[in-house]
Design an enzyme around this catalytic site. Structure first.
Site, PDB file in Angstrom:
ATOM      1  N   GLU A   1       0.853  -1.198   0.029  1.00  0.00           N
ATOM      2  CA  GLU A   1       0.029   0.053  -0.010  1.00  0.00           C
ATOM      3  C   GLU A   1       0.890   1.199  -0.231  1.00  0.00           C
ATOM      4  O   GLU A   1       1.973   1.348   0.537  1.00  0.00           O
ATOM      5  CB  GLU A   1      -0.912  -0.132   1.113  1.00  0.00           C
ATOM      6  CG  GLU A   1      -2.326  -0.242   1.144  1.00  0.00           C
ATOM      7  CD  GLU A   1      -3.100   0.708   0.539  1.00  0.00           C
ATOM      8  OE1 GLU A   1      -2.749   1.667  -0.639  1.00  0.00           O
ATOM      9  OE2 GLU A   1      -4.372   1.076   0.782  1.00  0.00           O
ATOM     10  N   ASP A   2       0.231   2.292  -0.691  1.00  0.00           N
ATOM     11  CA  ASP A   2       1.138   3.528  -0.536  1.00  0.00           C
ATOM     12  C   ASP A   2       1.051   4.282   1.045  1.00  0.00           C
ATOM     13  O   ASP A   2       2.099   4.585   1.556  1.00  0.00           O
ATOM     14  CB  ASP A   2       0.762   4.608  -1.634  1.00  0.00           C
ATOM     15  CG  ASP A   2      -0.739   4.652  -1.976  1.00  0.00           C
ATOM     16  OD1 ASP A   2      -1.674   4.215  -0.802  1.00  0.00           O
ATOM     17  OD2 ASP A   2      -1.127   5.448  -2.302  1.00  0.00           O
TER      18      ASP A   2
ATOM     19  N   ASP B   1      -4.250   5.482   5.886  1.00  0.00           N
ATOM     20  CA  ASP B   1      -4.875   6.729   6.436  1.00  0.00           C
ATOM     21  C   ASP B   1      -5.918   6.345   7.457  1.00  0.00           C
ATOM     22  O   ASP B   1      -5.344   6.147   8.668  1.00  0.00           O
ATOM     23  CB  ASP B   1      -5.341   7.435   5.330  1.00  0.00           C
ATOM     24  CG  ASP B   1      -5.934   8.723   5.666  1.00  0.00           C
ATOM     25  OD1 ASP B   1      -5.265   9.464   6.638  1.00  0.00           O
ATOM     26  OD2 ASP B   1      -6.556   9.259   4.991  1.00  0.00           O
TER      27      ASP B   1
ATOM     28  N   LYS C   1      -0.381   7.370   8.759  1.00  0.00           N
ATOM     29  CA  LYS C   1      -0.993   8.581   9.565  1.00  0.00           C
ATOM     30  C   LYS C   1      -1.759   7.924  10.662  1.00  0.00           C
ATOM     31  O   LYS C   1      -2.886   7.964  10.635  1.00  0.00           O
ATOM     32  CB  LYS C   1      -1.851   9.491   8.635  1.00  0.00           C
ATOM     33  CG  LYS C   1      -1.204  10.367   7.493  1.00  0.00           C
ATOM     34  CD  LYS C   1      -2.307  10.929   7.077  1.00  0.00           C
ATOM     35  CE  LYS C   1      -2.192  11.472   5.661  1.00  0.00           C
ATOM     36  NZ  LYS C   1      -3.011  11.970   5.025  1.00  0.00           N
TER      37      LYS C   1
ATOM     38  N   VAL D   1      -0.778  14.358   1.694  1.00  0.00           N
ATOM     39  CA  VAL D   1       0.736  14.527   1.037  1.00  0.00           C
ATOM     40  C   VAL D   1       0.647  13.929  -0.414  1.00  0.00           C
ATOM     41  O   VAL D   1      -0.530  13.260  -0.696  1.00  0.00           O
ATOM     42  CB  VAL D   1       1.599  13.391   1.825  1.00  0.00           C
ATOM     43  CG1 VAL D   1       2.443  13.925   3.213  1.00  0.00           C
ATOM     44  CG2 VAL D   1       1.071  12.180   2.002  1.00  0.00           C
TER      45      VAL D   1
ATOM     46  N   ASP E   1      -1.506  10.939  -5.354  1.00  0.00           N
ATOM     47  CA  ASP E   1      -2.042  12.007  -6.335  1.00  0.00           C
ATOM     48  C   ASP E   1      -2.943  13.109  -5.290  1.00  0.00           C
ATOM     49  O   ASP E   1      -3.392  12.718  -4.349  1.00  0.00           O
ATOM     50  CB  ASP E   1      -2.985  11.556  -7.322  1.00  0.00           C
ATOM     51  CG  ASP E   1      -4.339  10.912  -6.638  1.00  0.00           C
ATOM     52  OD1 ASP E   1      -4.282  10.250  -5.801  1.00  0.00           O
ATOM     53  OD2 ASP E   1      -5.253  11.407  -7.415  1.00  0.00           O
TER      54      ASP E   1
ATOM     55  N   ARG F   1       1.401  12.438  -9.054  1.00  0.00           N
ATOM     56  CA  ARG F   1       1.802  10.823  -8.845  1.00  0.00           C
ATOM     57  C   ARG F   1       3.291  10.909  -9.412  1.00  0.00           C
ATOM     58  O   ARG F   1       4.110  10.087  -8.877  1.00  0.00           O
ATOM     59  CB  ARG F   1       0.930  10.092  -9.688  1.00  0.00           C
ATOM     60  CG  ARG F   1      -0.270   9.794  -8.957  1.00  0.00           C
ATOM     61  CD  ARG F   1      -0.898   8.589  -9.794  1.00  0.00           C
ATOM     62  NE  ARG F   1      -2.446   8.549  -9.457  1.00  0.00           N
ATOM     63  CZ  ARG F   1      -2.994   8.218  -8.558  1.00  0.00           C
ATOM     64  NH1 ARG F   1      -2.329   7.691  -7.369  1.00  0.00           N
ATOM     65  NH2 ARG F   1      -4.438   8.070  -8.405  1.00  0.00           N
TER      66      ARG F   1
HETATM   67  P1  IMP Z   1      -7.695   4.764   3.949  1.00  0.00           P
HETATM   68  O1  IMP Z   1      -8.612   3.548   3.267  1.00  0.00           O
HETATM   69  O2  IMP Z   1      -8.167   5.789   4.671  1.00  0.00           O
HETATM   70  O3  IMP Z   1      -6.552   4.061   4.639  1.00  0.00           O
HETATM   71  O4  IMP Z   1      -6.990   5.373   2.753  1.00  0.00           O
HETATM   72  C1  IMP Z   1      -6.512   4.595   1.646  1.00  0.00           C
HETATM   73  C2  IMP Z   1      -6.215   5.371   0.393  1.00  0.00           C
HETATM   74  O5  IMP Z   1      -6.376   6.920   0.553  1.00  0.00           O
HETATM   75  C3  IMP Z   1      -4.669   5.372   0.223  1.00  0.00           C
HETATM   76  O6  IMP Z   1      -4.261   4.143  -0.365  1.00  0.00           O
HETATM   77  C4  IMP Z   1      -4.617   6.534  -0.730  1.00  0.00           C
HETATM   78  O7  IMP Z   1      -4.712   6.293  -2.157  1.00  0.00           O
HETATM   79  C5  IMP Z   1      -5.550   7.408  -0.345  1.00  0.00           C
HETATM   80  N1  IMP Z   1      -4.862   8.464   0.447  1.00  0.00           N
HETATM   81  C6  IMP Z   1      -4.984   8.597   2.019  1.00  0.00           C
HETATM   82  N2  IMP Z   1      -4.194   9.657   2.467  1.00  0.00           N
HETATM   83  C7  IMP Z   1      -3.657  10.263   1.395  1.00  0.00           C
HETATM   84  C8  IMP Z   1      -2.761  11.390   1.402  1.00  0.00           C
HETATM   85  O8  IMP Z   1      -2.389  11.932   2.139  1.00  0.00           O
HETATM   86  N3  IMP Z   1      -2.453  11.618  -0.267  1.00  0.00           N
HETATM   87  C9  IMP Z   1      -2.768  10.887  -1.179  1.00  0.00           C
HETATM   88  N4  IMP Z   1      -3.733  10.142  -0.925  1.00  0.00           N
HETATM   89  C10 IMP Z   1      -4.224   9.464   0.342  1.00  0.00           C
END
Ligand code: IMP
Length: 179
Positions: free
Chosen positions: A103-104, A107, A135, A157, A163, A169
């Site tokens: 995963e990138d 969040d 985070k 970020v 992106d 990207r």
């Molecule tokens: P989660 O499901 O909230 O953990 O978010 C997952 C996805 O949201 C990540 O794989 C990213 O693609 C996107 N994402 C979350 N935070 C950021 C950020 O700060 N910048 C860009 N994409 C984000």
């Protein structure tokens, strides 16, 4: 690397440079090289954001390893359960495999909390998570990251695969939003 950039309507400042990224990705690769000797893990890369991290990480592996790529699509459920996340392109056989999700950024953790149970149904031998960024202040679900590059504050970020509304990207390091 001191310049401010603008993407769409927002301004960003440099946050993690290429040397910092390279250093942590090298560390993660050496941990995986150590933990997966003779195991031939299967990496499942979650597109789009993780493509650059996955590419740099994969090049640093000296074990036998396989890689495949999936996209996660969100659908609004018809019931009050909210969004349901489905994997598109998951054609690899996961049964009895050592799987590492790439995963990138983690969040809120919502994406992985919905996706991991789907993978467990395939009965992999093991299931681990490698994420470049995390985070913790934003985390709302119980997600354990096994291989992590950086803990970062709860600020948006971009760059290095991540992106803002489709752009950014291609930047080779990570920028942070100015609020
Ligand atoms: P989660 O499901 O909230 O953990 O978010 C997952 C996805 O949201 C990540 O794989 C990213 O693609 C996107 N994402 C979350 N935070 C950021 C950020 O700060 N910048 C860009 N994409 C984000």
């Amino acid at each position: 690397m001191t310049h401010q950039i603008q993407v769409h309507d927002k301004k960003f400042v440099p946050y993690l440079n290429t040397e910092q990224l390279n250093e942590q990705i090298t560390r993660i690769a050496s941990e995986i090289n150590r933990d997966y000797v003779d195991k031939k893990p299967l990496f499942i890369v979650i597109l789009n954001g993780a493509f650059m991290f996955a590419s740099d990480l994969f090049k640093k592996l000296d074990i036998e390893a396989e890689i495949c790529f999936i996209k996660l699509a969100s659908y609004k459920g018809v019931k009050s359960t909210g969004k349901v996340i489905t994997a598109i392109g998951l054609d690899a056989e996961l049964y009895d495999r050592d799987v590492i999700i790439v995963e990138d950024i983690v969040d809120t953790g919502k994406t992985l909390s919905q996706f991991l149970p789907q993978l467990s149904h395939h009965h992999p031998k093991s299931l681990k998570i490698a994420a470049l960024l995390h985070k913790p202040e934003a985390l709302q679900y119980d997600i354990k990251i096994d291989y992590l590059g950086f803990v970062i504050p709860n600020k948006f970020v971009l760059g290095y695969g991540l992106d803002y509304d489709g752009l950014g990207r291609n930047i080779d390091c990570i920028y942070q939003l100015i609020e």
